[in-house]
Design a protein around this motif. Structure first.
Motif, PDB file in Angstrom:
ATOM      1  N   ARG A  98       0.823  -1.205   0.000  1.00 34.54           N
ATOM      2  CA  ARG A  98       0.000   0.000   0.000  1.00 34.54           C
ATOM      3  C   ARG A  98       0.863   1.263   0.000  1.00 34.54           C
ATOM      4  N   GLU A  99       2.028   1.192   0.660  1.00 36.84           N
ATOM      5  CA  GLU A  99       2.890   2.372   0.786  1.00 36.84           C
ATOM      6  C   GLU A  99       3.405   2.867  -0.568  1.00 36.84           C
ATOM      7  N   SER A 142       1.598  13.985   3.357  1.00 34.73           N
ATOM      8  CA  SER A 142       0.148  14.180   3.406  1.00 34.73           C
ATOM      9  C   SER A 142      -0.512  13.751   2.098  1.00 34.73           C
ATOM     10  N   LYS A 145      -0.384   9.908   1.825  1.00 35.43           N
ATOM     11  CA  LYS A 145      -1.373   9.293   2.707  1.00 35.43           C
ATOM     12  C   LYS A 145      -2.767   9.387   2.096  1.00 35.43           C
ATOM     13  N   GLU A 146      -3.076  10.535   1.478  1.00 28.77           N
ATOM     14  CA  GLU A 146      -4.380  10.735   0.853  1.00 28.77           C
ATOM     15  C   GLU A 146      -4.595   9.735  -0.278  1.00 28.77           C
ATOM     16  N   THR A 148      -2.752   6.706  -0.822  1.00 32.25           N
ATOM     17  CA  THR A 148      -2.664   5.303  -0.391  1.00 32.25           C
ATOM     18  C   THR A 148      -3.876   4.875   0.437  1.00 32.25           C
ATOM     19  N   SER A 149      -4.442   5.796   1.216  1.00 36.33           N
ATOM     20  CA  SER A 149      -5.600   5.440   2.047  1.00 36.33           C
ATOM     21  C   SER A 149      -6.826   5.112   1.202  1.00 36.33           C
ATOM     22  N   LYS A 150      -6.843   5.579  -0.048  1.00 39.48           N
ATOM     23  CA  LYS A 150      -7.976   5.327  -0.938  1.00 39.48           C
ATOM     24  C   LYS A 150      -7.743   4.115  -1.840  1.00 39.48           C
ATOM     25  N   SER A 151      -6.566   3.517  -1.740  1.00 35.31           N
ATOM     26  CA  SER A 151      -6.254   2.392  -2.618  1.00 35.31           C
ATOM     27  C   SER A 151      -7.024   1.143  -2.172  1.00 35.31           C
ATOM     28  N   TYR A 157      -2.309  -3.794  -4.283  1.00 35.48           N
ATOM     29  CA  TYR A 157      -3.085  -2.577  -4.040  1.00 35.48           C
ATOM     30  C   TYR A 157      -3.164  -1.779  -5.339  1.00 35.48           C
ATOM     31  N   THR A 163     -10.394   6.901  -8.171  1.00 36.65           N
ATOM     32  CA  THR A 163      -9.652   7.097  -6.922  1.00 36.65           C
ATOM     33  C   THR A 163      -8.862   8.394  -6.979  1.00 36.65           C
TER      34      THR A 163
END
Length: 409
Positions: A98-99, A142, A145-146, A148-151, A157, A163
């Protein structure tokens, strides 16, 4: 530059004078139109138009036509439909972690367009933004994170056009974007110049060593006289040797001490990750080395590497300590210079290990100690210059990192 001491929301910690307005939140879909890349048959790859793929995104600070690895042979109409031009942003569609998914890069070639592959999403510029600024912004913590958090996904991933369209970033007016991009570009240019300086000094040293060890460059003593002829000697004639051992790994108490435990990958380090107790040392065949001892890596990927020890510590069986009355720096550099030949001769296809016997039997032409000292002095001066330039390079990188952390929301 001024500091935002109040930590006002939507304002970075550092700002250029005259910029006072808050940064605005925008969706990426307000700035660009997204499209997936083309997929061709395997016979079409290897020639034709330059073709941006995931590695081009990951391995470059920015993308230009000449740095693109692959190419694809497609019709002109398909190329135009999937064209990548100056200012377009390219995103990595999928990753095993995911990162790493959704990593972005910018195309900065104003002269020659390219195309892009199916594992990439292109963001075609539709609004006014500075591409260099946006490239930096999309690499901030930031923004990452925006994205990857939506993946989505489990084993892999993924991000898609929808997205990315929903990703929200905080962005200033174009004039402030231009200022930030200009400053960071100047620092990048200085870092690049510094890297070139370091590489040039390393090449200079390499060329000098080539001449010295092949005796194409001869030194003279302080009276202007030639030094004695170099003599053919085995390492066993000029040095003594010992390797170490490893305390029982099943006893965790052994690895909570104060003695640096030096493995083959640690021989050039100033600090190590592993430390053993005096009890562990006494219970094993580990041996102590002193600062300045020649350490030679026998095992694994580091086989044939050599360094002067930067610490007093214990070595394991993968490290050979070489004690000599010759100039230690000269002997270490001689071994470094011959590493390729040694590894090529004694390790088949890079597999296997070297041994103390192999190193003892190595035969070299050795100059007198006064000439060794003169050679060492010459090469050390270059080492010191390289170290100084590396320090300056690290300072520039730290400055860039500080700005990246404080010039963005």
């Amino acid at each position: 530059m001024k500091e935002n001491r109040k930590n006002t929301p939507n304002v970075p910690n550092l700002r250029f004078p005259k910029f006072n307005s808050n940064w605005e939140e925008k969706y990426l879909s307000e700035l660009m139109i997204f499209k997936n890349g083309l997929n061709a048959s395997k016979d079409d790859y290897g020639s034709g138009y330059k073709f941006i793929n995931v590695l081009d995104i990951i391995n470059n600070d920015f993308i230009k036509h000449d740095c693109i690895i692959g190419s694809v042979n497609v019709k002109e109409a398909d190329f135009q439909k999937n064209i990548v031009e100056y200012g377009d942003i390219l995103f990595q569609r999928s990753s095993e972690t995911r990162e790493e998914v959704g990593q972005a890069n910018v195309y900065l070639d104003e002269d020659t367009p390219s195309t892009f592959g199916g594992f990439v999403i292109r963001g075609k510029k539709k609004a006014d933004y500075n591409p260099i600024f946006l490239n930096y912004l999309l690499k901030t913590a930031s923004a990452r994170k925006e994205i990857t958090s939506k993946s989505g996904g489990s084993t892999r991933y993924n991000v898609g056009q929808e997205t990315l369209s929903s990703v929200k970033i905080t962005i200033p007016i174009i004039e402030e974007q231009n200022k930030i991009a200009s400053l960071l570009s100047k620092i990048e240019a200085r870092i690049s110049t510094q890297s070139k300086i370091i590489e040039d000094y390393k090449l200079l040293k390499k060329g000098l060593m080539q001449k010295i060890f092949k005796q194409k460059l001869c030194f003279k003593d302080e009276n202007g006289n030639a030094f004695p002829e170099w003599e053919d000697k085995k390492m066993s004639e000029i040095a003594t040797f010992f390797s170490g051992g490893t305390p029982k790994s099943t006893n965790s108490n052994y690895y909570s001490g104060n003695i640096p435990f030096i493995g083959s990958g640690d021989i050039s380090k100033e600090k190590v990750d592993s430390y053993i107790t005096y009890e562990a040392f006494d219970s094993s065949s580990a041996k102590m080395v002193e600062v300045g001892d020649i350490l030679y890596a026998l095992y694994g990927a580091t086989s044939g590497e050599v360094s002067l020890s930067k610490m007093e510590g214990a070595i394991n069986q993968a490290v050979l300590c070489i004690k000599t009355m010759q100039n230690k720096y000269f002997i270490a550099e001689l071994l470094k210079f011959n590493k390729e030949n040694i590894v090529g001769k004694y390790l088949q296809g890079g597999q296997g290990n070297l041994s103390a016997k192999i190193v003892k039997d190595l035969k070299f032409l050795i100059p007198s100690i006064p000439e060794q000292q003169k050679i060492a002095s010459t090469l050390t001066a270059l080492d010191n210059k390289i170290e100084l330039e590396i320090k300056h390079s690290n300072e520039l990188k730290a400055q860039k990192q500080y700005l990246l952390q404080n010039l963005f929301v």
